[in-house]
Write an enzyme that holds these catalytic residues in place. Structure first.
Site, PDB file in Angstrom:
ATOM      1  N   CYS A  83       0.870  -1.176   0.000  1.00 39.21           N
ATOM      2  CA  CYS A  83       0.000   0.000   0.000  1.00 39.21           C
ATOM      3  C   CYS A  83       0.903   1.220   0.000  1.00 39.21           C
ATOM      4  CB  CYS A  83      -0.897  -0.014   1.235  1.00 39.21           C
ATOM      5  SG  CYS A  83      -1.903   1.479   1.465  1.00 39.21           S
ATOM      6  N   CYS A 195      -0.734   3.528  -6.943  1.00 43.33           N
ATOM      7  CA  CYS A 195      -1.546   2.868  -5.921  1.00 43.33           C
ATOM      8  C   CYS A 195      -1.690   1.422  -6.353  1.00 43.33           C
ATOM      9  CB  CYS A 195      -2.919   3.542  -5.807  1.00 43.33           C
ATOM     10  SG  CYS A 195      -4.104   2.663  -4.750  1.00 43.33           S
TER      11      CYS A 195
END
Length: 280
Positions: A83, A195
């Site tokens: 992440c 992302c």
């Protein structure tokens, strides 16, 4: 200090932990699994708090420490923070506290700078990632000295769109295409998918670019992260030599049928061992 499971004894067959706020980190898991088929993986999705990209740094730090602690207690020999937002605000703190190797993410600005011919690149990421020092230090150290312009953009609907299975009739598709076309018109020739959710629409976006004859490359950090994990396992003699027959374990802080279906679709696995608490 984040303590290991009491039974952990530097066991090469111990699992690798993969953590993300949602299912986006499965894009990294796919690279990990392809490069290290003998390894067993536990995937932790903090779906009760997804997305992280609109949260403050202190909250992201707290949630990440909590998730990593749980993976350590499950006996993981190495943990991937899959992440970008969590890596941006918690990577150093986790490494200081954890007794196993921690691998984090940073958007692939450095390789983008090597690829660009127009001296213009773009980073598509969450607001938390775009604002963090981790990314901006790379821009200042790598891109700016080469005279490379970096455009940054945050679209808040992208992560929820991926979490919902990327329905093609969503307005998010129009927003994504509009932003991509705008960058191409400005001369951007490399877009960094910053992302871990975003590589899942890489194929769709690549088809659009090809159809419109737009010379824009799409890159992400997934493969580089997997290669880093493999090198660390080899360095510490922790790679498993036994073929893995255990399915990926999925732990989610909020689990329902839609999440299970999306996880199976994105991972390409028809069977995943569920170790979360099912919600109806």
């Amino acid at each position: 200090m984040i303590n290991q499971h009491p039974d952990f004894k530097d066991d090469p067959t111990a699992p690798i932990g993969v953590f993300d706020s949602g299912v986006g980190g499965l894009s990294v898991y796919l690279h990990l699994k392809a490069l290290m088929p003998n390894e067993h993986f536990i995937y932790h999705a903090d779906t009760a708090n997804v997305p992280y990209g609109d949260k403050l740094g202190d909250e992201i730090l707290f949630l990440t420490l909590k998730a990593v602690s749980q993976l350590c207690q499950r006996g993981c020999k190495l943990i991937v923070i899959a992440c970008n937002s969590a890596s941006a605000y918690a990577l150093n703190a986790v490494r200081e506290r954890c007794s196993v190797p921690i691998v984090g993410l940073v958007p692939a600005v450095k390789p983008a700078c090597h690829l660009t011919h127009t001296q213009k690149i773009a980073v598509l990421a969450t607001q938390a990632t775009l604002n963090a020092e981790l990314l901006n230090d790379v821009i200042d150290d790598v891109a700016t000295p080469q005279g490379i312009v970096v455009y940054k953009h945050f679209e808040p609907m992208l992560v929820p769109w991926v979490e919902n299975g990327m329905p093609i009739d969503s307005q998010v598709v129009h927003l994504l295409i509009k932003q991509t076309k705008q960058w191409a018109d400005m001369g951007v020739d490399v877009i960094v998918l910053g992302c871990t959710h975003y590589p899942f629409f890489k194929g769709f976006l690549s088809s659009y670019l090809q159809k419109e004859n737009l010379a824009v490359h799409l890159i992400d950090s997934g493969l580089a992260v997997a290669q880093r994990v493999k090198s660390l396992l080899d360095l510490f003699h922790m790679a498993s030599s036994t073929p893995n027959t255990t399915p990926m374990q999925l732990y989610a802080t909020h689990l329902d049928d839609d999440l299970i279906a999306t996880a199976k679709k994105l991972s390409g696995e028809s069977f995943i061992e569920i170790i979360g608490h099912h919600k109806t």
